[in-house]
Design an enzyme around this catalytic site. Structure first.
Site, PDB file in Angstrom:
ATOM      1  N   SER A  50      42.538  43.600  43.016  1.00 10.18           N
ATOM      2  CA  SER A  50      44.014  43.294  43.352  1.00 10.18           C
ATOM      3  C   SER A  50      45.035  43.041  42.616  1.00 10.18           C
ATOM      4  O   SER A  50      46.365  42.992  42.863  1.00 10.18           O
ATOM      5  CB  SER A  50      43.683  42.032  44.340  1.00 10.18           C
ATOM      6  OG  SER A  50      43.496  41.111  43.872  1.00 10.18           O
ATOM      7  N   LYS A 111      46.584  35.701  41.927  1.00 10.69           N
ATOM      8  CA  LYS A 111      47.943  36.500  42.312  1.00 10.69           C
ATOM      9  C   LYS A 111      48.882  36.359  41.422  1.00 10.69           C
ATOM     10  O   LYS A 111      49.051  35.220  40.549  1.00 10.69           O
ATOM     11  CB  LYS A 111      48.038  36.460  43.889  1.00 10.69           C
ATOM     12  CG  LYS A 111      46.892  36.667  45.027  1.00 10.69           C
ATOM     13  CD  LYS A 111      46.456  37.856  44.822  1.00 10.69           C
ATOM     14  CE  LYS A 111      45.349  38.170  45.818  1.00 10.69           C
ATOM     15  NZ  LYS A 111      44.753  39.526  45.934  1.00 10.69           N
TER      16      LYS A 111
END
Length: 260
Positions: A50, A111
């Protein structure tokens, strides 16, 4: 004979002490390791794609625990000893940070921090907008994604979050397979007080704050720390029980590189 007995007696007496000292050494070492892990740095590895191209599957990195202060999530197993943050501070827009998934408080996610409390975040046709302003992005050409499912070629962009509220502009690379995916056209999200908004750099293959029912806004208390540098990296060809494959699988060019 007496001197020999004396030596033997001394040797027998030292054995319990030696064992005790060894146990103490192990306990002290464990406490020091836990202390460093709690207040200084904690290692993490990247199991999914990701955050490609910034972080690759098989990267191992250190996260600084002091960057945003300390919460119960700074400690192993997140014991409920206190609420809030001690010496707390907000991340900067563009920081890559580890946090505990809000819905279970235990799963580690990593993230990029995109929005701070009060920010308005939206994606329109693949372009990130912060507080109503489109974030500039530059096409860097094709990028082949490997090690996270089927091998595919996507577009690589240089995205620059502008200077806002005294924070400097931050440039980083992202991937986009399309500008018309499920998360490429979103509603406008207003980041609530005490929360941040996070997105993966692999924009079409990231479960992040855009998925409000799965991740959503991240409570500041859930922040674990900021990703600092990669200390080891190995591609998917490495197998732990085949050490002879390790030298050929290490990504030498990624060792000791800063996370940006």
């Amino acid at each position: 004979m007496p001197p020999n007995h004396g030596i033997l007696d001394n040797m027998v007496k030292k054995k319990p002490g030696g064992l005790l000292e060894s146990i103490k050494t192990i306990v002290y070492a464990a406490l020091i390791a836990i202390g460093i892990r709690t207040i200084a740095f904690e290692p993490f590895n990247i199991p999914s794609g990701s955050m490609i191209p910034t972080l690759l599957v098989g990267d191992y990195l250190f996260v600084s625990k002091f960057s945003y202060g300390y919460s119960r999530h700074s400690m192993p197993f997140s014991p409920n000893l206190f609420q809030g943050r001690i010496f707390g501070s907000l991340p900067r827009r563009g920081d890559v940070a580890v946090f505990k998934l809000p819905r279970d408080g235990s799963t580690d996610y990593i993230k990029r921090m995109i929005g701070l409390p009060g920010d308005r975040i939206q994606v329109r046709q693949g372009v990130l907008h912060v507080n109503g302003v489109a974030v500039r992005r530059e096409n860097l050409g094709p990028y082949t994604v490997e090690g996270d499912g089927p091998r595919i070629t996507v577009r690589r962009w240089r995205e620059t979050i502008p200077a806002i509220g005294g924070q400097p502009a931050v440039a980083h690379d992202i991937l986009e397979a399309t500008d018309d995916g499920p998360f490429d056209n979103t509603q406008e999200f207003l980041v609530p007080e005490g929360h941040v908004f996070a997105m993966g750099d692999n924009r079409d293959n990231s479960l992040d704050s855009r998925a409000q029912n799965m991740v959503g806004f991240i409570p500041v208390d859930n922040l674990v720390g900021r990703a600092e540098f990669i200390f080891f990296s190995v591609d998917e060809g490495a197998v732990w029980w085949q050490p002879w494959t390790w030298p050929f699988s290490i990504r030498w060019n990624r060792l000791l590189t800063a996370v940006r």
